[in-house]
Design a protein around this motif. Structure first.
Motif, mmCIF file in Angstrom:
data_model
loop_
_atom_site.group_PDB
_atom_site.id
_atom_site.type_symbol
_atom_site.label_atom_id
_atom_site.label_comp_id
_atom_site.label_asym_id
_atom_site.label_seq_id
_atom_site.Cartn_x
_atom_site.Cartn_y
_atom_site.Cartn_z
ATOM 1 N N LEU A 1 -20.331 -28.873 -19.245
ATOM 2 C CA LEU A 1 -18.563 -29.207 -19.341
ATOM 3 C C LEU A 1 -17.533 -29.928 -19.849
ATOM 4 C CD1 LEU A 1 -17.416 -28.727 -15.356
ATOM 5 C CD2 LEU A 1 -17.421 -26.277 -17.348
ATOM 6 N N PHE A 2 -18.125 -31.243 -20.166
ATOM 7 C CA PHE A 2 -17.263 -32.431 -20.770
ATOM 8 C C PHE A 2 -17.844 -32.040 -22.339
ATOM 9 C CE2 PHE A 2 -17.725 -36.553 -23.315
ATOM 10 C CZ PHE A 2 -16.732 -36.978 -23.186
ATOM 11 N N TRP A 3 -19.011 -32.144 -23.288
ATOM 12 C CA TRP A 3 -19.439 -31.568 -23.551
ATOM 13 C C TRP A 3 -19.145 -30.571 -24.433
ATOM 14 C CZ3 TRP A 3 -21.383 -35.318 -27.459
ATOM 15 C CH2 TRP A 3 -22.143 -35.478 -28.292
ATOM 16 N N HIS A 4 -19.415 -29.415 -24.211
ATOM 17 C CA HIS A 4 -19.431 -28.237 -25.011
ATOM 18 C C HIS A 4 -17.407 -27.989 -24.521
ATOM 19 C CE1 HIS A 4 -23.611 -27.635 -26.042
ATOM 20 N NE2 HIS A 4 -23.172 -28.351 -24.242
ATOM 21 N N VAL A 5 -16.863 -28.043 -23.442
ATOM 22 C CA VAL A 5 -15.788 -27.342 -23.471
ATOM 23 C C VAL A 5 -14.720 -28.285 -23.638
ATOM 24 C CG1 VAL A 5 -13.995 -26.210 -21.528
ATOM 25 C CG2 VAL A 5 -16.453 -25.824 -21.564
ATOM 26 N N ILE A 6 -14.506 -29.655 -22.636
ATOM 27 C CA ILE A 6 -13.391 -30.417 -23.079
ATOM 28 C C ILE A 6 -12.947 -31.494 -24.619
ATOM 29 C CG2 ILE A 6 -12.375 -32.682 -22.300
ATOM 30 C CD1 ILE A 6 -12.382 -29.904 -20.341
ATOM 31 N N LEU A 7 -15.067 -32.039 -24.640
ATOM 32 C CA LEU A 7 -14.988 -32.667 -25.712
ATOM 33 C C LEU A 7 -14.088 -32.305 -27.246
ATOM 34 C CD1 LEU A 7 -15.429 -35.815 -26.051
ATOM 35 C CD2 LEU A 7 -17.672 -35.479 -27.077
ATOM 36 N N PRO A 8 -14.696 -30.294 -27.230
ATOM 37 C CA PRO A 8 -13.845 -30.238 -28.954
ATOM 38 C C PRO A 8 -12.468 -30.069 -28.679
ATOM 39 C CG PRO A 8 -15.838 -28.902 -28.039
ATOM 40 C CD PRO A 8 -15.610 -29.491 -26.738
ATOM 41 N N LEU A 9 -11.260 -29.917 -27.592
ATOM 42 C CA LEU A 9 -10.688 -29.773 -27.940
ATOM 43 C C LEU A 9 -9.550 -31.370 -27.684
ATOM 44 C CD1 LEU A 9 -10.298 -27.728 -24.125
ATOM 45 C CD2 LEU A 9 -10.383 -26.912 -26.863
ATOM 46 N N THR A 10 -10.140 -32.928 -27.426
ATOM 47 C CA THR A 10 -9.828 -33.738 -27.893
ATOM 48 C C THR A 10 -9.273 -34.130 -29.413
ATOM 49 O OG1 THR A 10 -12.449 -35.385 -27.784
ATOM 50 C CG2 THR A 10 -10.608 -34.596 -25.659
ATOM 51 N N ARG A 11 -9.570 -33.684 -29.960
ATOM 52 C CA ARG A 11 -9.438 -33.943 -31.520
ATOM 53 C C ARG A 11 -8.088 -34.963 -32.025
ATOM 54 N NH1 ARG A 11 -11.282 -30.343 -36.561
ATOM 55 N NH2 ARG A 11 -12.685 -30.250 -35.616
ATOM 56 N N PRO A 12 -7.182 -34.239 -32.183
ATOM 57 C CA PRO A 12 -5.895 -35.367 -31.910
ATOM 58 C C PRO A 12 -6.255 -36.496 -31.276
ATOM 59 C CG PRO A 12 -5.523 -33.173 -31.057
ATOM 60 C CD PRO A 12 -6.381 -32.905 -30.583
#
Length: 262
Positions: free
Chosen positions: A169-180
């Motif tokens: 969940l963290f690697w594939h779902v959440i982390l890609p959304l945290t770029r800003p």
């Protein structure tokens, strides 16, 4: 977010914003003017001729990248746990960590000196990297947690239904959304690590380990204080962080505003 519709209001707002930037802009202008005073560009040549500039920049890059890596990994994972996972007593742990924001560097010098001396880490970059990362983690986690709170939990629920575990969940779902927010944390961490002065001054004695913020020491002595060379060194020191901010400005501003608000 509000919008100024009238032309007069926009002009007034622009004037107010311009006046607000003057206290920050004028010292920078004076620094650049002072760096070129006297013999002009020759001031920078003299700074380069000290022979330590490449070494100091290399050490600063290594120190900054190490601190960024530690703060990024620590803030992204810890904020995910504080925001999205069910952990008993996590609010207590969170606020205990936030209390660390009130600790200034100077009161940590004595215990850090004793600790690093016993661990034989004194006069190494680790003696600066580890405290800098620890001091910056609380604020980075605070920003990242507020950003995570704005990510819908339904995304995680849908992934769980598809069979994803927490690391996935963290690697594939959440982390890609945290770029800003990641951009904001990287820029803030880079600025604080690159401009750190007190910890390198105390814990880095060997010239081969020193960083760019200590470069002006070459032009300050008991009977001398060459301000033009000091300002030239300051300008050279400020270039990397300025470029980093310009290149990441859009994501930095988006991340900082998103991380400051729920």
């Amino acid at each position: 977010m509000f919008e100024v519709r009238h032309r007069g209001s926009r002009m007034l707002l622009q004037l107010v914003l311009a006046l607000m930037t003057l206290p920050f802009l004028l010292p920078l202008v004076e620094m650049v003017k002072g760096a070129f005073a006297g013999v002009g560009f020759q001031n920078f040549v003299v700074v380069w001729q000290t022979g330590v500039v490449p070494t100091f920049f290399k050490n600063s890059i290594l120190l900054s990248m190490s601190v960024i890596a530690l703060v990024y990994v620590g803030s992204m994972t810890a904020a995910f746990g504080f925001s999205k996972l069910r952990i008993r007593g996590k609010e207590i742990y969170f606020w205990m960590m936030i209390v660390a924001l009130t600790l200034p560097e100077v009161i940590l010098l004595s215990p850090l000196f004793v600790t690093f001396t016993k661990l034989q880490m004194y006069d190494t970059l680790f003696a600066v990297i580890l405290p800098l990362a620890a001091l910056q983690l609380p604020f980075a986690i605070l920003l990242a947690r507020n950003f995570y709170d704005g990510i819908p939990s339904e995304l995680m629920d849908a992934s769980r239904i598809d069979g994803a575990n927490v690391p996935q969940l963290f690697w594939h779902v959440i982390l890609p959304l945290t770029r800003p927010i990641a951009s904001a944390i990287v820029v803030l961490t880079l600025i604080n690590a690159w401009n750190s002065y007190l910890l390198p001054l105390v814990f880095l004695q060997d010239r081969s380990n020193q960083v760019v913020t200590l470069l002006p020491q070459f032009f300050i002595g008991q009977y001398s204080n060459d301000q033009t060379k000091i300002l030239a060194a300051a300008v050279m020191t400020a270039i990397p962080t300025t470029l980093a901010y310009v290149l990441m400005q859009k994501n930095f501003e988006r991340g900082l505003s998103a991380g400051a608000l729920k």
